[in-house]
Design a protein around this motif. Structure first.
Motif, short mmCIF file in Angstrom:
data_model
loop_
_atom_site.label_atom_id
_atom_site.label_comp_id
_atom_site.label_asym_id
_atom_site.label_seq_id
_atom_site.Cartn_x
_atom_site.Cartn_y
_atom_site.Cartn_z
N LYS A 1 23.05 6.55 -17.18
CA LYS A 1 23.11 7.96 -16.74
C LYS A 1 21.75 8.66 -16.84
CE LYS A 1 28.01 8.57 -17.43
NZ LYS A 1 29.10 9.30 -18.08
N TYR A 2 20.69 7.89 -16.75
CA TYR A 2 19.33 8.43 -16.84
C TYR A 2 18.91 8.89 -15.43
CZ TYR A 2 14.71 8.64 -19.14
OH TYR A 2 13.52 9.04 -19.71
N GLY A 3 19.16 10.16 -15.15
CA GLY A 3 18.93 10.70 -13.81
C GLY A 3 17.50 10.54 -13.32
N ALA A 4 16.52 10.79 -14.19
CA ALA A 4 15.11 10.71 -13.78
C ALA A 4 14.73 9.29 -13.38
CB ALA A 4 14.21 11.20 -14.91
N ALA A 5 15.32 8.28 -14.04
CA ALA A 5 15.03 6.88 -13.70
C ALA A 5 15.63 6.54 -12.33
CB ALA A 5 15.56 5.95 -14.78
N HIS A 6 16.85 7.03 -12.06
CA HIS A 6 17.44 6.84 -10.73
C HIS A 6 16.54 7.47 -9.67
CE1 HIS A 6 21.30 4.92 -11.45
NE2 HIS A 6 21.56 5.76 -12.43
N TYR A 7 16.06 8.68 -9.95
CA TYR A 7 15.23 9.40 -8.99
C TYR A 7 13.93 8.64 -8.72
CZ TYR A 7 13.41 13.39 -6.39
OH TYR A 7 12.93 14.19 -5.40
N ALA A 8 13.31 8.17 -9.81
CA ALA A 8 12.03 7.45 -9.66
C ALA A 8 12.23 6.18 -8.82
CB ALA A 8 11.48 7.10 -11.04
N LEU A 9 13.32 5.45 -9.08
CA LEU A 9 13.61 4.24 -8.30
C LEU A 9 13.86 4.60 -6.84
CD1 LEU A 9 15.93 1.97 -10.48
CD2 LEU A 9 13.69 1.38 -9.55
N ALA A 10 14.60 5.67 -6.61
CA ALA A 10 14.91 6.09 -5.24
C ALA A 10 13.63 6.35 -4.45
CB ALA A 10 15.78 7.34 -5.26
N VAL A 11 12.68 7.04 -5.08
CA VAL A 11 11.41 7.36 -4.40
C VAL A 11 10.64 6.08 -4.06
CG1 VAL A 11 9.16 8.48 -4.66
CG2 VAL A 11 11.24 9.68 -5.38
N ILE A 12 10.59 5.15 -5.02
CA ILE A 12 9.88 3.88 -4.76
C ILE A 12 10.54 3.12 -3.61
CG2 ILE A 12 9.28 1.60 -5.70
CD1 ILE A 12 8.89 2.92 -8.42
N TYR A 13 11.88 3.03 -3.66
CA TYR A 13 12.59 2.31 -2.59
C TYR A 13 12.39 2.99 -1.24
CZ TYR A 13 14.90 -0.77 -5.96
OH TYR A 13 15.16 -1.71 -6.92
N TYR A 14 12.35 4.31 -1.25
CA TYR A 14 12.10 5.05 0.00
C TYR A 14 10.72 4.68 0.54
CZ TYR A 14 11.33 8.91 3.22
OH TYR A 14 11.05 9.65 4.34
N GLU A 15 9.72 4.67 -0.35
CA GLU A 15 8.35 4.33 0.07
C GLU A 15 8.25 2.89 0.57
OE1 GLU A 15 6.22 5.34 -3.48
OE2 GLU A 15 6.18 7.49 -3.00
N LYS A 16 9.09 2.01 0.01
CA LYS A 16 9.11 0.60 0.43
C LYS A 16 9.99 0.39 1.67
CE LYS A 16 9.89 -2.49 -2.90
NZ LYS A 16 8.86 -3.56 -2.99
N GLU B 1 13.13 0.58 1.78
CA GLU B 1 14.41 -0.06 1.43
C GLU B 1 15.43 1.07 1.30
OE1 GLU B 1 14.18 -3.00 -1.71
OE2 GLU B 1 12.11 -3.47 -1.16
N PHE B 2 15.89 1.55 2.46
CA PHE B 2 16.60 2.83 2.52
C PHE B 2 17.98 2.80 1.87
CE2 PHE B 2 13.67 3.25 6.32
CZ PHE B 2 12.76 4.04 5.64
N LYS B 3 18.68 1.66 1.96
CA LYS B 3 20.02 1.59 1.34
C LYS B 3 19.92 1.79 -0.17
CE LYS B 3 23.00 0.49 4.71
NZ LYS B 3 23.59 1.70 5.28
N LEU B 4 18.93 1.11 -0.78
CA LEU B 4 18.73 1.26 -2.23
C LEU B 4 18.27 2.68 -2.57
CD1 LEU B 4 17.12 -2.19 -3.07
CD2 LEU B 4 19.27 -1.32 -4.00
N ALA B 5 17.43 3.24 -1.71
CA ALA B 5 16.95 4.61 -1.93
C ALA B 5 18.14 5.58 -1.94
CB ALA B 5 15.95 5.00 -0.85
N ILE B 6 19.03 5.42 -0.97
CA ILE B 6 20.22 6.30 -0.87
C ILE B 6 21.08 6.16 -2.13
CG2 ILE B 6 22.44 6.58 0.33
CD1 ILE B 6 20.79 5.86 2.95
N GLU B 7 21.31 4.91 -2.53
CA GLU B 7 22.16 4.65 -3.71
C GLU B 7 21.63 5.39 -4.95
OE1 GLU B 7 22.73 0.83 -6.55
OE2 GLU B 7 22.74 0.37 -4.40
N HIS B 8 20.30 5.29 -5.16
CA HIS B 8 19.72 5.90 -6.37
C HIS B 8 19.57 7.42 -6.23
CE1 HIS B 8 19.19 2.39 -8.86
NE2 HIS B 8 18.81 1.73 -7.79
N PHE B 9 19.29 7.92 -5.02
CA PHE B 9 19.27 9.38 -4.84
C PHE B 9 20.64 9.97 -5.12
CE2 PHE B 9 15.33 9.30 -1.96
CZ PHE B 9 14.56 10.00 -2.88
N ASP B 10 21.69 9.28 -4.63
CA ASP B 10 23.06 9.77 -4.85
C ASP B 10 23.39 9.81 -6.35
OD1 ASP B 10 23.41 10.09 -2.17
OD2 ASP B 10 24.70 8.34 -1.88
N GLN B 11 23.00 8.76 -7.06
CA GLN B 11 23.23 8.72 -8.52
C GLN B 11 22.47 9.85 -9.21
OE1 GLN B 11 25.20 6.92 -10.48
NE2 GLN B 11 26.08 5.84 -8.75
#
Length: 217
Positions: free
Chosen positions: A170-185, A187-197
């Motif tokens: 439930k570490y929101g900031a870690a989900h957000y950080a991963l989402a941004v990296i996946y977006y930059e890479k 890898e949009f499906k993973l970005a969406i998953e982590h932004f939603d979390q």
């Protein structure tokens, strides 16, 4: 008598009655002016009242009574850091760690100062010490991920953020950080998953990013 006032002060602080806590700690110090723990606790209460000068003064008194009081040095460091006095804060964290090398929060706060000054290798060294001492320290892995991200080591950053989430899903900031990296890479499906979390966990997600990701849902 001293113990009684100490307990009354501690209970008052615990329930948020800060005025009574101050009065009781002052009674302790009237009976025993060299009670380092009372000076420390009084300083903490003053900090909660936003009486910064008095807070710092009490930590200094605690240290004068007991120069090896790691917790007083640490709290003094936190007070200085909160006032933007980073040089003084660093000195206190370093002193804390001389006395007690396993003080996780002192390694972390020292790392945060190095990080903000762009001294990423020094920050990384402090964060790594923190997780060596406390392997299940989610914040430590998050901080390490943040350094790797600054150093453009994205795979190491991803691994660190994932480790933080393994420990605390439930570490929101870690989900957000991963989402941004996946977006930059891209890898949009993973970005969406982590932004939603991240959103579910109370993080404010940039609406423009969400708009751009809509076609990939």
């Amino acid at each position: 008598m001293i113990e009684e006032h100490f307990q009354l002060a501690y209970s008052a602080a615990g329930r948020g009655d800060l005025g009574e806590a101050v009065t009781e700690y002052q009674k302790v110090l009237k009976l025993d002016s060299k009670n380092a723990k009372a000076h420390l606790n009084l300083g903490i209460v003053y900090g909660r009242q936003e009486k910064w000068k008095k807070e710092i003064s009490e930590y200094e008194k605690a240290i004068r009574v007991d120069p090896n009081f790691a917790e007083a040095h640490f709290n003094l460091g936190v007070a200085y850091q909160g006032r933007g006095k980073l040089k003084e804060a660093m000195a206190q964290y370093q002193k804390t760690l001389q006395i007690y090398p396993n003080y996780v929060e002192a390694h972390t706060n020292l790392g945060i100062i190095y990080f903000r000054q762009g001294m990423f290798d020094q920050a990384l060294a402090e964060y790594q010490k923190a997780i060596e001492i406390k392997p299940e320290y989610a914040k430590g892995y998050y901080n390490i991920g943040s350094v790797y991200r600054q150093k453009k080591k994205m795979e190491e950053a991803i691994t660190s953020f994932q480790k933080a989430l393994e420990i605390n899903p439930k570490y929101g900031a870690a989900h957000y950080a991963l989402a941004v990296i996946y977006y930059e890479k891209q890898e949009f499906k993973l970005a969406i998953e982590h932004f939603d979390q991240a959103g579910k966990l109370g993080m404010v997600v940039d609406p423009k990013l969400l708009e751009r990701l809509k076609p990939y849902r």
